[in-house]
Design a protein around this motif. Structure first.
Motif, PDB file in Angstrom:
ATOM      1  N   ASN A 141     130.607   3.595  64.590  1.00 19.44           N
ATOM      2  CA  ASN A 141     130.242   3.204  65.951  1.00 19.44           C
ATOM      3  C   ASN A 141     129.407   1.934  65.966  1.00 19.44           C
ATOM      4  N   LYS A 142     128.520   1.779  64.972  1.00 21.20           N
ATOM      5  CA  LYS A 142     127.642   0.611  64.904  1.00 21.20           C
ATOM      6  C   LYS A 142     127.576   0.154  63.460  1.00 21.20           C
ATOM      7  N   ILE A 143     127.843  -1.131  63.248  1.00 20.86           N
ATOM      8  CA  ILE A 143     127.821  -1.695  61.898  1.00 20.86           C
ATOM      9  C   ILE A 143     126.942  -2.938  61.921  1.00 20.86           C
ATOM     10  N   ASP A 144     126.025  -3.021  60.965  1.00 21.94           N
ATOM     11  CA  ASP A 144     125.246  -4.252  60.798  1.00 21.94           C
ATOM     12  C   ASP A 144     126.136  -5.250  60.084  1.00 21.94           C
ATOM     13  N   ARG A 145     126.337  -6.376  60.712  1.00 20.47           N
ATOM     14  CA  ARG A 145     127.230  -7.405  60.170  1.00 20.47           C
ATOM     15  C   ARG A 145     126.631  -8.000  58.899  1.00 20.47           C
ATOM     16  N   PRO A 146     127.346  -7.896  57.782  1.00 17.12           N
ATOM     17  CA  PRO A 146     126.845  -8.479  56.539  1.00 17.12           C
ATOM     18  C   PRO A 146     126.814 -10.005  56.626  1.00 17.12           C
ATOM     19  N   SER A 147     125.872 -10.595  55.909  1.00 13.05           N
ATOM     20  CA  SER A 147     125.778 -12.053  55.840  1.00 13.05           C
ATOM     21  C   SER A 147     127.065 -12.601  55.227  1.00 13.05           C
ATOM     22  N   GLY A 148     127.537 -13.730  55.740  1.00  8.42           N
ATOM     23  CA  GLY A 148     128.739 -14.354  55.203  1.00  8.42           C
ATOM     24  C   GLY A 148     130.016 -13.643  55.592  1.00  8.42           C
ATOM     25  N   SER A 149     129.988 -12.955  56.730  1.00 11.49           N
ATOM     26  CA  SER A 149     131.203 -12.267  57.178  1.00 11.49           C
ATOM     27  C   SER A 149     131.741 -12.942  58.426  1.00 11.49           C
ATOM     28  N   VAL A 150     132.980 -12.655  58.728  1.00  9.23           N
ATOM     29  CA  VAL A 150     133.625 -13.188  59.919  1.00  9.23           C
ATOM     30  C   VAL A 150     134.003 -12.002  60.806  1.00  9.23           C
ATOM     31  N   VAL A 151     133.947 -12.222  62.118  1.00 11.48           N
ATOM     32  CA  VAL A 151     134.230 -11.150  63.079  1.00 11.48           C
ATOM     33  C   VAL A 151     135.372 -11.567  63.985  1.00 11.48           C
ATOM     34  N   SER A 152     136.286 -10.646  64.188  1.00 10.86           N
ATOM     35  CA  SER A 152     137.351 -10.839  65.163  1.00 10.86           C
ATOM     36  C   SER A 152     137.236  -9.709  66.180  1.00 10.86           C
ATOM     37  N   HIS A 153     137.317 -10.039  67.434  1.00  9.23           N
ATOM     38  CA  HIS A 153     137.119  -9.061  68.499  1.00  9.23           C
ATOM     39  C   HIS A 153     138.464  -8.652  69.093  1.00  9.23           C
ATOM     40  N   LEU A 154     138.709  -7.354  69.146  1.00 11.99           N
ATOM     41  CA  LEU A 154     139.887  -6.831  69.853  1.00 11.99           C
ATOM     42  C   LEU A 154     139.395  -6.226  71.159  1.00 11.99           C
TER      43      LEU A 154
END
Length: 168
Positions: A111-124
């Motif tokens: 449900n909730k994830i802390d975004r790791p450093s150096g990651s990319v996010v794509s939103h659906l």
């Protein structure tokens, strides 16, 4: 020897028969080449399955887009973190498909994830049966982020130059 074959006239080579009845028959058999496309049975319709498939397809497409954008080789397996609530059980049910088609080694759904450093996010975005999901791919170890930053900056400068040239 056998007698020489006569070359077909051009109209015969393209369309050997002008009779509609002959077009549907090939050596005594009816051919489907000229048949109408079959209509699906209404009982076969499954809108929920169509939506689920479309969502899985979107997830795999986004993972592949991330891989292509950041030039991650296919042989390198990625980690995929999915942040979402509604409908994520679909990902659990079909994890093997996502892993195979997206070259994903590890799939984590929360449900909730802390975004790791150096990651990319794509939103659906949300759609019927699913809330919005964030697909997070950590690039550390897969991509040299300093080189990637230089590549993107170079590409940005080239685009800015083209934009300036068009203004003139």
């Amino acid at each position: 020897g056998s007698p020489p074959r006569q070359a077909a006239r051009p109209e015969q080579a393209v369309h050997p028969s002008t009779h509609a009845q002959d077009e549907r028959r090939v050596e005594g058999f009816t051919t489907i080449m000229k048949a109408a496309w079959p209509e699906p049975e209404s009982a076969w319709a499954d809108p929920a399955a169509d939506q689920a498939f479309a969502r899985l397809e979107a997830v795999v497409a986004e993972v592949r887009n991330i891989r292509a954008t950041f030039r991650v080789p296919v042989k390198e397996k990625m980690t995929l973190l999915v942040q979402g609530r509604q409908g994520t059980e679909l990902l659990t049910q079909h994890a093997a498909i996502i892993q195979r088609l997206g070259a994903v080694q590890e799939l984590t759904i929360q449900n909730k994830i802390d975004r790791p450093s150096g990651s990319v996010v794509s939103h659906l975005g949300a759609q019927e049966g699913f809330d919005s999901w964030d697909l997070i791919v950590p690039l550390a170890g897969l991509v040299d982020l300093a080189i990637e930053r230089q590549r993107i900056e170079k590409e940005l400068k080239a685009l800015e130059s083209r934009a300036q040239a068009k203004k003139m």
